[in-house]
Design a protein around this motif. Structure first.
Motif, mmCIF file in Angstrom:
data_model
loop_
_atom_site.group_PDB
_atom_site.id
_atom_site.type_symbol
_atom_site.label_atom_id
_atom_site.label_comp_id
_atom_site.label_asym_id
_atom_site.label_seq_id
_atom_site.Cartn_x
_atom_site.Cartn_y
_atom_site.Cartn_z
ATOM 1 N N TYR A 56 0.842 -1.193 0.000
ATOM 2 C CA TYR A 56 0.000 0.000 0.000
ATOM 3 C C TYR A 56 0.877 1.242 0.000
ATOM 4 C CZ TYR A 56 -2.728 3.694 2.211
ATOM 5 O OH TYR A 56 -3.295 4.881 2.512
ATOM 6 N N LEU A 64 -1.826 -3.727 -0.002
ATOM 7 C CA LEU A 64 -2.685 -3.003 -0.936
ATOM 8 C C LEU A 64 -4.016 -3.723 -1.143
ATOM 9 C CD1 LEU A 64 -3.069 -0.654 -2.930
ATOM 10 C CD2 LEU A 64 -1.911 -2.064 -4.649
ATOM 11 N N ASP A 103 -6.163 2.873 -6.789
ATOM 12 C CA ASP A 103 -4.733 2.654 -6.532
ATOM 13 C C ASP A 103 -4.125 1.610 -7.470
ATOM 14 O OD1 ASP A 103 -4.425 4.571 -4.572
ATOM 15 O OD2 ASP A 103 -4.493 3.166 -2.893
ATOM 16 N N LYS A 106 -0.313 1.483 -7.769
ATOM 17 C CA LYS A 106 0.562 1.277 -6.607
ATOM 18 C C LYS A 106 1.530 0.096 -6.779
ATOM 19 C CE LYS A 106 -0.738 4.287 -3.250
ATOM 20 N NZ LYS A 106 -1.165 4.263 -1.882
ATOM 21 N N HIS A 128 1.673 9.361 -8.552
ATOM 22 C CA HIS A 128 0.626 8.383 -8.263
ATOM 23 C C HIS A 128 -0.705 8.891 -8.825
ATOM 24 C CE1 HIS A 128 -2.171 5.826 -6.271
ATOM 25 N NE2 HIS A 128 -2.489 6.697 -5.327
ATOM 26 N N ALA A 153 -5.119 11.533 -5.629
ATOM 27 C CA ALA A 153 -4.057 11.537 -4.615
ATOM 28 C C ALA A 153 -4.051 12.850 -3.841
ATOM 29 C CB ALA A 153 -2.702 11.300 -5.274
ATOM 30 N N ASP A 172 -11.342 6.703 0.779
ATOM 31 C CA ASP A 172 -9.896 6.490 0.736
ATOM 32 C C ASP A 172 -9.223 7.067 1.983
ATOM 33 O OD1 ASP A 172 -7.406 5.726 -0.279
ATOM 34 O OD2 ASP A 172 -7.264 7.419 -1.655
#
Length: 194
Positions: A56, A64, A103, A106, A128, A153, A172
């Motif tokens: 993550y 993650l 994500d 990631k 990201h 993000a 999130d």
């Protein structure tokens, strides 16, 4: 170099992703296929052998896989509450795609060497969200999904204004703050930005 290759993967890889992801039963068959292909592509393009190995963050040991499902579950609950209380309407395919894919980059943003997670070279070239948006745009996801993933993000220069973007933001950050608390780090909610 894009940092990833779009691939359907093998049947066992697809089965592992399908068994992991919460919410696939809430979307159309077509979207389900693209969601699974997106995650197989990110995973197999990364250095992480198993889904459970995808980090993550380099700052937290939380997997993650858990974070993505936490965000998706909280997001579904938030959207349901907004619909019941305020009459807000959400397209399930769009909302779930945003939550499940937020994500997606990631696995590509972090490398693991001798058990140590560190930012990848790609993470120093593109922020990201942007890499994830590139990947899912190639798979034909709608603009709202692509733009929300690209700008979700915390350090993005701006954020989406759709209800779906708000749902993702709160889901999130709630899941992130819970991870910070579990890991002994200050939650974003208590950090002071200057």
């Amino acid at each position: 170099m894009s940092g990833y290759t779009i691939t359907r993967g093998t049947p066992p890889q697809r089965a592992q992703v399908e068994a992991w992801l919460f919410g696939l039963d809430l979307v159309s068959a077509e979207v389900r296929e693209r969601l699974v292909t997106a995650w197989v592509s990110a995973w197999t393009s990364s250095c992480h052998e198993r889904l459970e190995d995808m980090p993550y963050s380099h700052l937290a040991a939380w997997p993650l896989t858990r974070h993505v499902n936490e965000v998706t579950r909280v997001g579904v609950q938030l959207a349901r509450s907004a619909s019941e209380q305020w009459g807000d309407a959400f397209d399930q395919d769009t909302l779930l795609s945003i939550l499940i894919l937020h994500d997606i980059d990631k696995p590509l943003m972090y490398d693991r060497s001798n058990g140590v997670v560190a930012p990848s070279t790609l993470s120093k070239e593109l922020p990201h969200g942007v890499v994830g948006a590139m990947l899912i745009k190639e798979l034909g996801f709608p603009h709202l999904v692509v733009s929300t993933v690209a700008t979700h993000a915390a350090n993005a220069p701006f954020h989406g204004r759709s209800l779906e973007a708000y749902v993702l933001h709160y889901a999130d950050f709630f899941a992130t703050d819970r991870t910070c608390i579990r890991e002994g780090a200050p939650p974003f909610y208590q950090r002071h930005w200057r």
